[in-house]
Design an enzyme around this catalytic site. Sequence first.
Site, mmCIF file in Angstrom:
data_model
loop_
_atom_site.group_PDB
_atom_site.id
_atom_site.type_symbol
_atom_site.label_atom_id
_atom_site.label_comp_id
_atom_site.label_asym_id
_atom_site.label_seq_id
_atom_site.Cartn_x
_atom_site.Cartn_y
_atom_site.Cartn_z
ATOM 1 N N ASP A 184 45.549 42.299 54.383
ATOM 2 C CA ASP A 184 44.137 42.639 54.511
ATOM 3 C C ASP A 184 43.313 41.504 53.921
ATOM 4 O O ASP A 184 43.591 41.026 52.825
ATOM 5 C CB ASP A 184 43.841 43.946 53.765
ATOM 6 C CG ASP A 184 42.380 44.325 53.863
ATOM 7 O OD1 ASP A 184 41.881 44.431 55.000
ATOM 8 O OD2 ASP A 184 41.736 44.504 52.818
ATOM 9 N N GLU A 239 44.399 41.022 60.325
ATOM 10 C CA GLU A 239 43.296 41.447 61.172
ATOM 11 C C GLU A 239 42.788 40.329 62.062
ATOM 12 O O GLU A 239 42.652 39.195 61.633
ATOM 13 C CB GLU A 239 42.139 41.933 60.303
ATOM 14 C CG GLU A 239 42.383 43.268 59.671
ATOM 15 C CD GLU A 239 41.327 43.542 58.628
ATOM 16 O OE1 GLU A 239 40.546 44.472 58.829
ATOM 17 O OE2 GLU A 239 41.278 42.819 57.631
ATOM 18 N N ASP A 259 42.237 48.132 49.677
ATOM 19 C CA ASP A 259 42.785 47.010 50.442
ATOM 20 C C ASP A 259 44.260 47.206 50.773
ATOM 21 O O ASP A 259 44.726 46.775 51.827
ATOM 22 C CB ASP A 259 42.592 45.702 49.671
ATOM 23 C CG ASP A 259 41.121 45.461 49.375
ATOM 24 O OD1 ASP A 259 40.360 45.324 50.335
ATOM 25 O OD2 ASP A 259 40.752 45.448 48.195
#
Length: 237
Positions: free
Chosen positions: A15, A108, A188
Amino acid sequence: MNVESQPTNQIVGIDLGLKYFIADNKGNIEPSPQFYRKSEKQLNRANRKKSQKFSKEKKKAHARQSNNYYKARNRYARKHLKVSRQRKEYCKRLAYSVIQSNDLVAYEDLNVKGLVHNRHLAKSISDAGWYTFREWLEYFGHKYGKVTIAVPPHNTSQNCSNCGEKVKKSLSTRTHVCPHCGYLEDRDINAAINILRLGLSTVGHTGTYATGDLPSWAVGRGLLSNGESVNVESPSL
Ligand SMILES: [Zn+2]
């Protein structure tokens, strides 16, 4: 160019954060280096010196600026270059170590350019250097034969990684507390677990049942209820 490397038997979901540079699903946290913020004072000072030595009159007259101006401009540019080199080195080293210690890395697929349009976050994001990090991650992944997967970032921080329910939270909410299943985790880390799961679900399958169509006889066959596998050619069946 591919380089042989030993499988690590490790997979990781990453993350990208503002509070941290990256957090992974195992709870490892890499603090944000904040190169730009740290050198901001120095950079601003160098920029002011440069401006002070700039002469509008000379510019109007198409005359050369003073030597001191060019010196100040040079100093300012060198300081900028130093910060961007530090950031690049940091991203490169971190990406290398993530690739060396994992076989599969999910992260991501952030539209960093889109995010930077949000002025509130712009400074932190451009300072973070995620884009550079991702570029190195994919470069080393390719080079060392590791799987790198960019997953769509939708709801990765909102959804509960334990039960899948959506748990709305603002950027300032640092802890994920699920009212549905009671799961409690750092914001997170919860996101990183979701990212890894999403990544794994998009890798796909290769081999005999690559299309995903298992023949009906294969489902549940070959396993006894206690989980032991049986020889399908056994005459007792
Ligand atoms: Zn839950």
